[in-house]
Enzyme design. Sequence first.
Site, PDB file in Angstrom:
ATOM      1  N   CYS A   1      -0.755  -0.267   0.538  1.00  0.00           N
ATOM      2  CA  CYS A   1      -2.189  -0.140   0.825  1.00  0.00           C
ATOM      3  C   CYS A   1      -2.508   1.107   1.632  1.00  0.00           C
ATOM      4  O   CYS A   1      -1.727   1.550   2.469  1.00  0.00           O
ATOM      5  CB  CYS A   1      -2.692  -1.350   1.612  1.00  0.00           C
ATOM      6  SG  CYS A   1      -2.450  -2.918   0.768  1.00  0.00           S
TER       7      CYS A   1
ATOM      8  N   GLY B   1      -0.873   3.696  -2.764  1.00  0.00           N
ATOM      9  CA  GLY B   1      -1.207   2.658  -3.724  1.00  0.00           C
ATOM     10  C   GLY B   1      -1.806   3.280  -4.963  1.00  0.00           C
ATOM     11  O   GLY B   1      -2.825   3.951  -4.873  1.00  0.00           O
TER      12      GLY B   1
ATOM     13  N   ASN C   1      -4.457  -3.349   5.301  1.00  0.00           N
ATOM     14  CA  ASN C   1      -3.102  -2.854   5.046  1.00  0.00           C
ATOM     15  C   ASN C   1      -2.155  -3.652   5.912  1.00  0.00           C
ATOM     16  O   ASN C   1      -2.293  -3.682   7.131  1.00  0.00           O
ATOM     17  CB  ASN C   1      -3.005  -1.365   5.385  1.00  0.00           C
ATOM     18  CG  ASN C   1      -1.600  -0.819   5.197  1.00  0.00           C
ATOM     19  OD1 ASN C   1      -0.803  -1.357   4.417  1.00  0.00           O
ATOM     20  ND2 ASN C   1      -1.282   0.259   5.896  1.00  0.00           N
ATOM     21  N   GLY C   2      -1.186  -4.321   5.294  1.00  0.00           N
ATOM     22  CA  GLY C   2      -0.218  -5.103   6.054  1.00  0.00           C
ATOM     23  C   GLY C   2       0.134  -6.387   5.340  1.00  0.00           C
ATOM     24  O   GLY C   2      -0.089  -6.543   4.137  1.00  0.00           O
TER      25      GLY C   2
ATOM     26  N   TYR D   1       9.679   7.420   4.744  1.00  0.00           N
ATOM     27  CA  TYR D   1       9.243   7.521   3.354  1.00  0.00           C
ATOM     28  C   TYR D   1       7.734   7.453   3.129  1.00  0.00           C
ATOM     29  O   TYR D   1       7.165   8.283   2.440  1.00  0.00           O
ATOM     30  CB  TYR D   1       9.908   6.432   2.500  1.00  0.00           C
ATOM     31  CG  TYR D   1       9.441   6.479   1.071  1.00  0.00           C
ATOM     32  CD1 TYR D   1      10.020   7.353   0.173  1.00  0.00           C
ATOM     33  CD2 TYR D   1       8.375   5.694   0.637  1.00  0.00           C
ATOM     34  CE1 TYR D   1       9.571   7.439  -1.144  1.00  0.00           C
ATOM     35  CE2 TYR D   1       7.914   5.775  -0.665  1.00  0.00           C
ATOM     36  CZ  TYR D   1       8.512   6.646  -1.556  1.00  0.00           C
ATOM     37  OH  TYR D   1       8.062   6.731  -2.842  1.00  0.00           O
TER      38      TYR D   1
END
Length: 550
Positions: free
Chosen positions: A75, A101, A176-177, A317
């Site tokens: 996300c 995403g 997001n999470g 990353y």
Amino acid sequence: MAATSCISSSISLNAKPNKPSKPLPFLRSPFLKPSSSPLPASLSSSHGVVSSSRIKNHPLAFLSDDYDEKPREECGVVGIYGDSEASRLCYLALHALQHRGQEGAGIVTVSKDKVLQTITGVGLVSEVFNESKLDQLPGDIAIGHVRYSTAGSSMLKNVQPFVAGYRFGSVGVAHNGNLVNYTKLRAELEENGSIFNTSSDTEVVLHLIAISKARPFFMRIVDACEKLQGAYSMVFVTEYKLVAVRDPHGFRPLVMGRRSNGAVVFASETCALDLIEATYEREVYPGEVLVVDKDGVKSQCLMPHPEPKQCIFEHIYFSLPNSIVFGRSVYESRHVFGEILATESPVDCDVVIAVPDSGVVAALGYAAKSGVAFQQGLIRSHYVGRTFIEPSQKIRDFGVKLKLSPVRGVLEGKRVVVVDDSIVRGTTSSKIVRLLREAGAKEVHMRIASPPIVASCYYGVDTPSSEELISNRMSVDEVRNYIGSDSLAFLSFETLKKHLGEDSKTFCYACFTGNYPVKPTEDKVKRGGGDFIDDGLVGGINNIEGGWVR
């Protein structure tokens, strides 16, 4: 890839009345003094949610068993307040966050008559939105979301932002999470009469807000978040306000910036601020609620917060190299990781290459420290999605060859160091090694710019089960033998912490240690519900959406 879109879908929040909840205490001092600079006021009154949907069939080509197993950031979120072109700026910011995403995107805006209007769709940001759709999203407040999951209508209903109407108005949210107690919370809410329209843990947050008795609105968010466990960086929008909130551990990033006209911007990474010419001001702090309205920016404490546990994989990353994440340059972090590998795990070689794109900066660091030239030994195709047609006569390592092309002139007869960001299952690493040897490499030495991954993540990174993680089952030498390289070395965990210095205590290393800052309360983690992390370019597409993993 064609985009499937849904215009202005809303979630109904039906629940039995709950018992009044007691007000939540604030810490004595807020994180930040309220902003003294006023923002453009919102317009007019009244509220509502536009409700109509249009779902198209999403065409899928033959699904090969090969797909990109690299770590996937599920996300990215954006919030904008106080700009007449909020939807277009949100669109651009989401484009900058596309790496977080690639298969779903959505935007919610607040119109002049205080209606929350939504467009969501399956596909890249540029596929979901065009000029005519952005024209349908007027207003000076907007939130947006990009998501990584599987394609099709089943995924469309889970594309955020979500918008819901409740007795005091409407609210939109982008998240997001991952919530580790989602199943328990959902069961309790359903027991009390709540009706769910999606399989996303984010919908739980909307239900908790709807049943809260707290006042004012941001206290409803506080009330809801007090019940959440896990990782969440969220932006909310109502008819008059934009709210940003980050979980007490600060697992996922969220930053705040400001445009020259005073508009406030929230985003998952600073690269989104750069594109829309917003100046980075600071992070949203762990455990903080920031409320933006016509009176400016006000900071409140969400709840007493423990020591931060920020995701170290953002620097390894997930984030773009040009972003500042958790107060650190991602580029500088990765460059140093490569330098550490060259110092601690040197090897005689003729050329240093990277597995693009995530290994490039670490490879540059390795080359600089070792004094050996960096060259592009692998060229990555950026024009291949996860849906493609494979010839009837099977091609060995088809998925890897589709994405990565070796440069024989760089590799032939050379002792090659190849730098990658991580190894998860090891299947792709073995194929890359074989690819390099077929291109004439004399020796192949793998250097990995992260410690071995030995445990699954419950905080928004969708990892395989621990049993599937190769470093959980094998020693480094056994992994080297499995992938077929002449040597293999990982970034030392202790050296990583030493590099981070005093900040080392503020990062989460659960995937490297198995020590979880927030203990998972459920024995299942849903694949496809978080950022996808795997190690390359192979595997079945059903691995992403496929079932529950113990």
